[in-house]
Motif scaffolding. Structure first.
Motif, PDB file in Angstrom:
ATOM      1  N   HIS A 139       0.856  -1.194   0.000  1.00 56.23           N
ATOM      2  CA  HIS A 139       0.000   0.000   0.000  1.00 56.23           C
ATOM      3  C   HIS A 139       0.886   1.236   0.000  1.00 56.23           C
ATOM      4  N   ALA A 162      -5.762   1.386  -5.231  1.00 55.88           N
ATOM      5  CA  ALA A 162      -6.921   0.591  -5.634  1.00 55.88           C
ATOM      6  C   ALA A 162      -7.401   0.978  -7.024  1.00 55.88           C
ATOM      7  N   MET A 176      -7.497  -1.633 -10.103  1.00 57.99           N
ATOM      8  CA  MET A 176      -8.775  -1.873 -10.776  1.00 57.99           C
ATOM      9  C   MET A 176      -8.635  -1.699 -12.287  1.00 57.99           C
ATOM     10  N   ILE A 196     -13.016  -6.060  -9.140  1.00 57.16           N
ATOM     11  CA  ILE A 196     -12.396  -6.437  -7.869  1.00 57.16           C
ATOM     12  C   ILE A 196     -13.182  -5.786  -6.732  1.00 57.16           C
ATOM     13  N   ARG A 197     -13.402  -6.540  -5.670  1.00 57.49           N
ATOM     14  CA  ARG A 197     -13.969  -5.987  -4.431  1.00 57.49           C
ATOM     15  C   ARG A 197     -12.799  -5.657  -3.514  1.00 57.49           C
ATOM     16  N   PHE A 198     -12.583  -4.372  -3.236  1.00 57.66           N
ATOM     17  CA  PHE A 198     -11.464  -3.937  -2.396  1.00 57.66           C
ATOM     18  C   PHE A 198     -11.894  -3.864  -0.936  1.00 57.66           C
ATOM     19  N   MET A 215     -10.862  -2.022   2.467  1.00 56.77           N
ATOM     20  CA  MET A 215     -10.025  -0.868   2.813  1.00 56.77           C
ATOM     21  C   MET A 215     -10.461  -0.239   4.137  1.00 56.77           C
ATOM     22  N   PHE A 256     -15.249   4.308  -4.483  1.00 53.73           N
ATOM     23  CA  PHE A 256     -15.182   3.009  -3.813  1.00 53.73           C
ATOM     24  C   PHE A 256     -16.586   2.456  -3.517  1.00 53.73           C
ATOM     25  N   ALA A 302     -16.680  -1.567  -2.775  1.00 53.98           N
ATOM     26  CA  ALA A 302     -15.583  -1.825  -1.845  1.00 53.98           C
ATOM     27  C   ALA A 302     -16.154  -2.120  -0.460  1.00 53.98           C
ATOM     28  N   CYS A 335      -9.545  -7.885  -3.016  1.00 55.00           N
ATOM     29  CA  CYS A 335      -8.185  -7.353  -2.850  1.00 55.00           C
ATOM     30  C   CYS A 335      -8.033  -6.712  -1.473  1.00 55.00           C
TER      31      CYS A 335
END
Length: 633
Positions: free
Chosen positions: A464, A470, A474, A481-483, A485, A499, A504, A535
Motif C-alpha cells: 500500500h 486501488a 482496478m 475487484i472488491r477492495f 479498505m 469506492f 468496496a 483485494c
C-alpha cells in the motif's frame, strides 16, 4: 500461442481464415446490394419492379428482416454445432444464393434479385453468432480486444470496398453491368468458401442443446440469461444504441450531401469512405489503448467523443454554404469542408473505441455455453434499434427537422443514453476514471496479469503506497475487484463515491469498531462464495517511509474460512507521487512539490504466482510481495 499484436493474428490459422470469411462475406453483401440498388433506382422500368424512390428502402428492409426473424435460431445452431463445420455449410449456402442472384441478373427478373437480398441477410444472420462465439474459443484474454478490433475494421473496410465495387461495376460495364455483377458475386462467394476450408476445429459449446424453434420465446430466454450479468446486458443495449446512432448517419449521407452540401455522388461515396475508415481506425487503436485487455473504460471515452463531434458536425454544417452539384474536388476546396470531414472521421473513430470493448466484454463474461445465443439476441435488438432509428428519423425530417438538426439531436440523445447506462452499471464509469488516471498521470505497465484467474474466487494482496493504489489495480485487472479498505480512506470525499460504486468493503480494527469488522468479514466471505476477486492491503496502512510494513494476519483468517488461492502483487514507482505520504501527509504540499517523479512517470504492477491457502501466512506473503517489489519503491 499468444500473438504479440493484433496484426500477427492475420498470420495464424486460428484467426486468419475466419477474418477472410467475414471480410469476403461482408464485401459480397454490399457489392450485390449496392449494384442492385443502383439498377433499381436508375433503371426502374427493367430492374426495380417498384417505385425507384422505394427500391432502396425495400432492399434494406429485406436484408435486415432475417435478423429479427431468425437470429434466435441461428444462435442455438452456433452453440450446438461444431463451428468449422457450420461455417463451411454457411459458405456453401452463399454460393447457392449467389447462383440465384446470377440467374436473376441474367434473366433480368427482379423477384429473384429481391429473394437474393433476403437470403444474403439470412446468411449474415446465421454467420453472426458463430463468428462472435468463435473468437473467445480461440483467442485468450489478451487477444480478444485486438481480435474484435480486427474483425470490426475488416467488416467496415469490406463494406466500403463492396459499396465502391458495386458502383464501379454498374458505371464501368454499361449494358453488361448486371452480368459482371453476377460473375463477381459468385467469384467472391467461392473465395469465401476456400477461406472457410481452413477454419480450425472448434468444438460445440453445448452439443446436447435442444433447439427451440420459436424465435420469440428463445430471444426472451437469452435476454434473461444476459440480464444475470448487468455488464453483459447493458453492453448489448450499448451496442444496439450504436447501431441506432450509426444508422441515422449512414442513411443520411445521400440527402445530406445533396441538400446540405450540394455535392454529387462522389461526395456521398467519400463521406461513406471517411466514416468507414474512421470506424476501422478506432477499432484498431482500441487494442493499444486497452493495454491488450478487455478495457470497458474506453466505452465512456467513445461516447463522449461521439457526442462532441456529432454536435460540432451540426455547427460545421450550419456554417457551410451549399454548393451547386459540386464534384468531390469542388467540395474539398470549399470553405468549411475539412471541418465537416474531420468531425465525421472523429465521430466514427470514437464509435470504434466505443463498440469493440462492448463486443469483447460480452464474449469474455457471458456463459461460455450461451455466447452465440446471447450474440443472436444482441443482433435482434440491433435490428430493432435500426428500424426504430429509420422510423424516428423519417418522422422528424417529415416534421420539418433538417438533417444537421437531426445530427445535433442524435448527439444529445447519445449523451443521455450513455449517462443512463453508466448509472445502471457504474463499472463502465469507474474503469474510465481508472483508465484516465493511469494514462494521464502515469505510464503503468503490468507484468504477470495472466496469473489473475479469469474465473472463480481469489484473494489479491498488495503493498500500500498511495491513495490511488486501488484505482490503478482496478484499471489493470481484467475482472472487477472488491477492495477491502480502511473505513477512513473509504470516507474520503470523491474517493468515497468511487469506492462505494465499486462495491468496496469498509473495514475497521476490532478494538475500534467490532461490528464493522464482523460485517466486513461477512461481505468478504459472501463475495468469495460468489466467485469474486477480493483485494486486501495487508499492511493495514499506507506506508509513510516507502518501506514495506509486515502483513497483518487478516488474509490468513479469510482463507481459513474460505480456502481460495492468494495472488501476491506489488506496486512500484508510486512512492514520491502526489498521492503518497512522501514528505508528510498526502495532499498536504503543493502539487508541483508532490509530483517528484513528474507527469507520466512509470509505474509497475507485478503479479506473482498464486499461493495455496494453506501456505498463505503473513510472513510468507510479506516475503513474496517484497521479492516482487524489489528495491524500487
Amino acid at each position: 500461442m499468444s500473438a504479440s499484436s493484433q496484426f500477427e493474428l492475420l498470420r495464424q490459422r486460428r484467426f486468419a481464415p475466419l477474418f477472410w470469411v467475414q471480410f469476403l462475406g461482408a464485401a459480397n453483401d454490399n457489392v450485390f446490394k449496392f449494384a442492385f440498388t443502383l439498377l433499381a433506382t436508375y433503371s426502374a422500368s427493367s430492374w426495380g419492379g417498384v417505385d425507384p424512390k422505394l427500391a432502396g428502402f425495400l432492399i434494406g428492409g429485406l436484408f435486415i428482416a432475417p435478423f429479427m426473424l431468425f437470429s434466435a435460431t441461428s444462435g442455438q445452431l452456433a452453440d450446438r454445432l461444431e463451428k468449422s463445420y457450420f461455417i463451411r455449410r454457411v459458405k456453401d449456402a452463399e454460393i447457392v444464393v449467389m447462383l440465384i442472384g446470377a440467374a436473376g441478373f441474367f434473366l433480368q427478373w427482379p423477384p429473384l434479385l429481391y429473394l437474393t437480398v433476403f437470403l444474403l441477410g439470412l446468411q449474415s444472420t446465421v454467420f453472426g453468432p458463430v463468428k462472435y462465439s468463435y473468437l473467445p474459443q480461440h483467442l485468450d484474454t489478451h487477444e480478444i480486444t485486438g481480435g474484435n478490433g480486427m474483425v470490426e475494421m475488416g467488416t467496415f473496410v469490406a463494406i466500403l470496398l463492396g459499396t465502391i465495387g458495386g458502383g464501379l461495376l454498374i458505371n464501368q460495364f454499361g449494358a453488361q453491368a448486371a452480368n459482371a455483377t453476377a460473375i463477381v458475386g459468385l467469384a467472391i462467394a467461392v473465395l469465401g468458401r476456400v477461406a472457410a476450408h481452413f477454419v480450425p476445429l472448434s468444438p460445440a459449446a453445448d452439443p446436447a442443446l435442444r433447439i427451440n424453434w420459436n424465435p420469440f420465446t428463445e430471444t426472451w430466454a437469452n435476454l434473461k440469461i444476459a440480464r444475470v450479468s448487468p455488464a453483459v446486458f447493458n453492453s448489448i443495449l450499448g451496442i444496439s444504441w450504436l447501431w441506432f446512432f450509426g444508422s441515422i448517419f449512414l442513411t443520411s449521407f445521400t440527402p445530406y450531401a445533396r441538400e446540405n452540401l450540394g455535392g454529387d455522388e462522389g461526395v456521398v461515396t467519400f463521406l461513406l469512405a471517411v466514416f468507414s475508415v474512421g470506424i476501422g481506425l478506432g477499432s484498431l487503436v482500441t487494442e493499444r489503448l486497452s493495454g491488450r485487455k478487455v478495457e470497458i473504460g474506453l466505452v465512456p471515452l467513445g461516447s463522449i467523443g461521439m457526442t462532441l463531434f456529432a454536435v460540432d458536425l451540426y455547427f460545421a454544417s450550419a456554417g457551410f454554404a451549399p454548393m451547386q452539384s459540386a464534384t468531390l474536388g469542388g467540395f474539398l476546396v470549399h470553405d468549411g469542408a475539412w471541418r465537416i470531414v474531420f468531425d465525421l472521421a472523429a465521430l466514427a473513430f470514437f464509435g470504434g473505441l466505443y463498440s469493440v470493448p462492448l463486443y469483447a466484454l460480452i464474449q469474455s463474461r457471458a456463459e461460455r455455453t450461451h455466447v452465440a445465443r446471447i450474440v443472436a439476441a444482441n443482433n435482434i435488438l440491433n435490428a430493432i434499434f435500426m428500424v426504430v432509428a429509420s422510423v424516428l428519423a423519417g418522422s422528424l425530417l417529415a416534421a420539418g427537422l433538417t438533417i444537421p438538426q437531426l445530427f445535433l439531436l442524435t448527439g444529445i440523445l447519445n449523451a443521455a443514453v450513455a449517462l443512463y447506462i453508466y448509472r445502471l452499471v457504474p463499472e463502465f464509469l469507474l474503469r474510465f476514471v481508472a483508465w484516465v488516471l493511469a494514462h494521464s498521470l502515469y505510464r503503468i505497465r503490468t507484468r504477470g496479469a495472466e496469473r489473475i484467474p479469469e474465473q472463480g474466487p481469489a484473494v489479491l494482496v498488495c503493498n500500500h503506497v498511495s491513495f490511488v493504489d486501488a484505482v490503478l489495480i482496478m484499471g489493470e485487472s481484467p475482472r472487477p475487484i472488491r477492495f477491502v479498505m480502511d473505513h477512513r480512506i473509504f470516507r474520503i470525499p470523491l474517493l468515497n463515491w468511487f469506492f462505494r460504486n465499486a462495491k468496496a468493503i469498509a473495514i475497521a480494527p476490532a478494538k475500534e469498531d467490532p461490528g464493522m469488522l464482523e460485517r466486513a468479514n461477512e461481505r468478504i466471505d459472501a463475495a468469495l462464495a460468489d466467485g469474486d476477486l477480493v483485494c486486501i492491503f495487508p499492511e493495514g496502512r499506507i506506508t509513510d517511509t516507502g518501506e514495506l510494513y509486515p502483513f497483518k494476519p487478516g488474509v490468513r483468517r479469510i482463507v481459513e474460512r474460505s480456502p481460495v488461492p492468494v495472488i501476491p502483487m506489488a506496486l512500484r514507482g508510486l512512492w514520491g507521487s502526489f498521492f503518497s505520504r512522501f514528505g508528510g501527509a498526502a495532499f498536504s504540499r503543493p502539487v508541483d512539490a508532490r509530483l517528484r517523479r513528474g507527469l507520466r512517470s512509470k509505474v509497475e504492477l507485478l503479479v506473482g504466482e498464486p499461493v495455496p491457502p494453506a501456505a498463505a501466512t503473513p510472513e510468507a506473503l510479506t516475503q513474496r510481495v517484497a521479492e516482487l517489489r524489489g528495491d524500487e519503491r
